[in-house]
Design an enzyme around this catalytic site. Structure first.
Site, mmCIF file in Angstrom:
data_model
loop_
_atom_site.group_PDB
_atom_site.id
_atom_site.type_symbol
_atom_site.label_atom_id
_atom_site.label_comp_id
_atom_site.label_asym_id
_atom_site.label_seq_id
_atom_site.Cartn_x
_atom_site.Cartn_y
_atom_site.Cartn_z
ATOM 1 N N CYS A 188 0.772 -1.244 0.135
ATOM 2 C CA CYS A 188 -0.002 0.207 -0.084
ATOM 3 C C CYS A 188 0.933 1.187 0.160
ATOM 4 O O CYS A 188 1.550 1.595 -0.873
ATOM 5 C CB CYS A 188 -0.847 -0.013 1.247
ATOM 6 S SG CYS A 188 -2.445 1.181 1.043
ATOM 7 N N GLY B 166 1.794 -14.332 36.754
ATOM 8 C CA GLY B 166 1.117 -14.739 35.537
ATOM 9 C C GLY B 166 2.110 -15.383 34.575
ATOM 10 O O GLY B 166 3.291 -15.706 34.789
ATOM 11 N N ASP C 51 3.618 -14.525 31.705
ATOM 12 C CA ASP C 51 4.835 -13.837 31.240
ATOM 13 C C ASP C 51 5.973 -13.745 32.332
ATOM 14 O O ASP C 51 7.038 -14.176 31.909
ATOM 15 C CB ASP C 51 4.379 -12.319 30.690
ATOM 16 C CG ASP C 51 3.082 -12.401 29.752
ATOM 17 O OD1 ASP C 51 2.927 -13.262 29.174
ATOM 18 O OD2 ASP C 51 2.559 -11.161 29.804
ATOM 19 N N GLU D 27 -1.550 -8.928 4.838
ATOM 20 C CA GLU D 27 -1.553 -9.422 6.128
ATOM 21 C C GLU D 27 -2.974 -9.462 6.967
ATOM 22 O O GLU D 27 -2.867 -10.210 7.846
ATOM 23 C CB GLU D 27 -0.747 -8.194 6.952
ATOM 24 C CG GLU D 27 -1.423 -7.044 6.960
ATOM 25 C CD GLU D 27 -1.078 -5.990 5.952
ATOM 26 O OE1 GLU D 27 -1.068 -4.738 6.224
ATOM 27 O OE2 GLU D 27 -0.654 -6.612 4.867
ATOM 28 N N HIS E 92 -3.713 -5.188 1.102
ATOM 29 C CA HIS E 92 -3.093 -5.586 2.454
ATOM 30 C C HIS E 92 -3.139 -7.215 2.627
ATOM 31 O O HIS E 92 -4.238 -7.592 3.033
ATOM 32 C CB HIS E 92 -3.657 -4.913 3.491
ATOM 33 C CG HIS E 92 -3.604 -3.606 3.646
ATOM 34 N ND1 HIS E 92 -2.615 -2.995 4.303
ATOM 35 C CD2 HIS E 92 -3.985 -2.311 2.974
ATOM 36 C CE1 HIS E 92 -2.429 -1.800 4.360
ATOM 37 N NE2 HIS E 92 -3.340 -1.347 3.390
ATOM 38 N N ASP F 100 -36.871 -4.922 49.594
ATOM 39 C CA ASP F 100 -37.882 -3.798 49.747
ATOM 40 C C ASP F 100 -37.279 -2.527 50.381
ATOM 41 O O ASP F 100 -38.143 -1.766 50.519
ATOM 42 C CB ASP F 100 -39.081 -4.438 50.697
ATOM 43 C CG ASP F 100 -39.778 -5.506 50.103
ATOM 44 O OD1 ASP F 100 -39.863 -5.568 48.903
ATOM 45 O OD2 ASP F 100 -40.211 -6.513 50.972
#
Length: 537
Positions: A92, A241, A243, A186, A184, A474
């Site tokens: 592009c 976690g 990572d 991708e 594109h 209530d």
């Protein structure tokens, strides 16, 4: 360490394709598609000077861009790109940039072209030119998104593909491996886009498809050992976690007892988080772990703060301060034991964090500061080491499985470094944290019971800074609102909201309202990324 230097260390281990980014929203997808075929690639700003590049790429891809090639101040590539003698693919805007540098002519289209187009390949193109479209049928559907177009190709370029509205939808140099396409490849909308990119990196650039997580382990361990040296020690930033756990296990394998893991209790972690992390890292994985309780310090500094960027900066700076304080203590013991001085700080930064925190113009207009790439102290004594910096989330999970990390941890949803502080919109107080924490625990519990956890990429409960009228027993109530978020994503750069079954939502809402004091309303977020982000703050 600068991004280009980090990139070079890994890029020199593999055949590498360099992607030069002109600010396209799709640039990260180019990276993903190429890595999916087993070829390593690096994304750097289009302003990267070729003379400063510390690795030799096997090929270069010029990305798309939101700019017009004729805009004042439009980004341009270093002309030395065209003197490297390696294959080039312009996508592009990248096609317009090739034309600009090699003598072609570009101009504005009569109307912007956006959406599907039918690409017809030129059967008369010679074998060299046609390599890009090997095994691609004609016609094939491609995705267009452009306002400029090629009006006249540079000298010695031939047409290899066209659409009804783009006569020069695909061109190539008649003798050199330089290609330009207006569409594109991708994006998944381009039906044969993945084949086209594979043809470029493997067929034309002749890259070896050697980028696998099994090869990464040995090479990264070797890189860590070289970087840290025979006596240096590392203090690890761990959270429990996937990572930070993968990074910690990798570090332990690389330098053994010279790695010291530290968990900072910042007061904004999930329910029973510290106890679970200790069991996983210390008891199950055998990693030396120190738990530093700094919850009062963090919450004290967050008092009265409502701006999300300030929250992130405060938490990031305090986090490093606590780590440095702990490192001094561990450093003394490490020296006494002959294991080396603490010189390095481990972080689990991932590639999407890096991409979102830089742009071709340098520091981008901030969407949000990632805790692993923003908010660090300028005078920080420790040097950063980020073994996962070049990986996407799915690559980290594959790496975790190869490192024999328990499956439930490998597939655990991401949890941000600032924790619940950025899921409590408005001021962060102990009582607000407790509401968000308990609501989140119920939410995740019900998702797992419904067998949906692995289908969802990330889910959490956020506490909104509003109150609503309700009726309980209530009696009129005026209490707070919980928003539930669940998304599906492959790379965390884009995401769609998860279509949660109604019956599951009913159970979650009922439990939260009945079990979490101070909440009388539950909402479900149906926003995608973009335009929204995955986290609320």
């Amino acid at each position: 360490m600068a991004p280009a230097e980090v990139a070079a260390q890994v890029a020199n281990m593999y055949d590498t394709v360099l992607i030069l980014d002109f600010g396209s929203q799709y640039s990260h997808l180019i990276t993903r598609r190429i890595r999916e075929v087993g070829v390593y690639c690096e994304l750097l700003p289009c302003t990267q000077r070729i003379a400063d590049l510390k690795f030799k790429p096997k090929g270069i891809i010029l990305s798309g861009s939101p700019f017009s090639i004729t805009d004042e101040g439009a980004p341009h590539v270093d002309p030395e790109v065209f003197n490297l003698g390696i294959p080039i693919l312009g996508i592009c805007y990248g096609l317009q940039e090739i034309a600009r540098n090699l003598g072609g002519e570009t101009g504005l289209t009569v109307r912007r072209e956006y959406g599907f187009a039918e690409l017809n390949l030129d059967p008369q193109a010679d074998h060299h030119s046609y390599k890009l479209f090997q095994d691609v049928p004609s016609p094939t559907h491609v995705w267009m998104s452009h306002g400029d177009h090629l009006e006249k190709p540079p000298k010695d370029f031939v047409i290899i593909g066209s659409t009804d509205t783009s006569a020069y939808a695909a061109v190539s140099h008649s003798t050199l491996p330089i290609y330009g396409i207006q569409f594109h490849p991708e994006v998944t909308h381009s039906v044969d886009g993945a084949v086209i990119l594979r043809n470029f990196v493997i067929g034309i650039c002749e890259c070896e498809a050697s980028w696998t997580m099994s090869s990464f382990i040995d090479k990264e361990i070797e890189r860590i050992r070289t970087l840290v040296g025979p006596t240096g020690a590392v203090i690890g930033a761990v959270s429990g976690g996937v990572d930070s756990t993968v990074a910690a296990v990798l570090m332990k394998r690389a330098i053994g007892d010279r790695f010291h893991a530290v968990l900072v209790d910042n007061g904004v972690m999930r329910l029973n988080e510290c106890e679970q992390v200790k069991q996983t890292l210390a008891d199950n994985l055998g990693i030396n772990l120190t738990v530093a309780d700094a919850s009062e310090l963090f919450l004290g500094r967050l008092k009265g703060v409502t701006d999300p960027e300030k929250k992130r900066k405060i938490i990031g700076n305090t986090f490093i301060e606590v780590f440095e304080a702990e490192s001094h203590k561990i450093d003394e013991v490490s020296r006494q034991d002959g294991l080396g001085a603490i010189e390095w700080l481990l972080q689990g930064t991932l590639y999407p964090d890096v991409i979102e925190s830089i742009s071709f113009k340098g520091p981008s207009a901030t969407i949000k500061s990632h805790h692993n790439v923003g908010g660090l102290l300028e005078d920080m004594r420790l040097k950063l080491i980020e073994p996962l910096r070049e990986l996407f989330k799915d690559e980290v999970r594959a790496l975790g499985a190869l490192l024999d990390i328990p499956e439930d941890l490998v597939w655990r949803h991401p949890f941000p470094g600032p924790g619940i502080a950025i899921r409590v919109l408005g001021e962060v107080t102990p009582s607000q944290v407790e509401i968000a924490r308990r609501a989140d625990h119920i939410y995740i519990d019900e998702i797992k019971k419904a067998g949906l956890y692995r289908q969802i990429s990330q889910a959490y409960a956020a506490l909104l800074p509003v109150r609503s009228v309700g009726v309980m027993g209530d009696q009129r109530t005026y209490e707070q609102v919980i928003a539930l978020r669940a998304v599906e994503t492959r790379d965390f750069m884009t995401a769609d909201w998860f279509p949660m079954p109604v019956e599951v939502l009913k159970r979650i809402s009922n439990r939260i309202i009945n079990e979490v004091h101070g909440v009388n309303r539950v909402l479900y977020d149906v926003s995608s990324k973009p335009p929204s982000t995955i986290e609320f703050e």
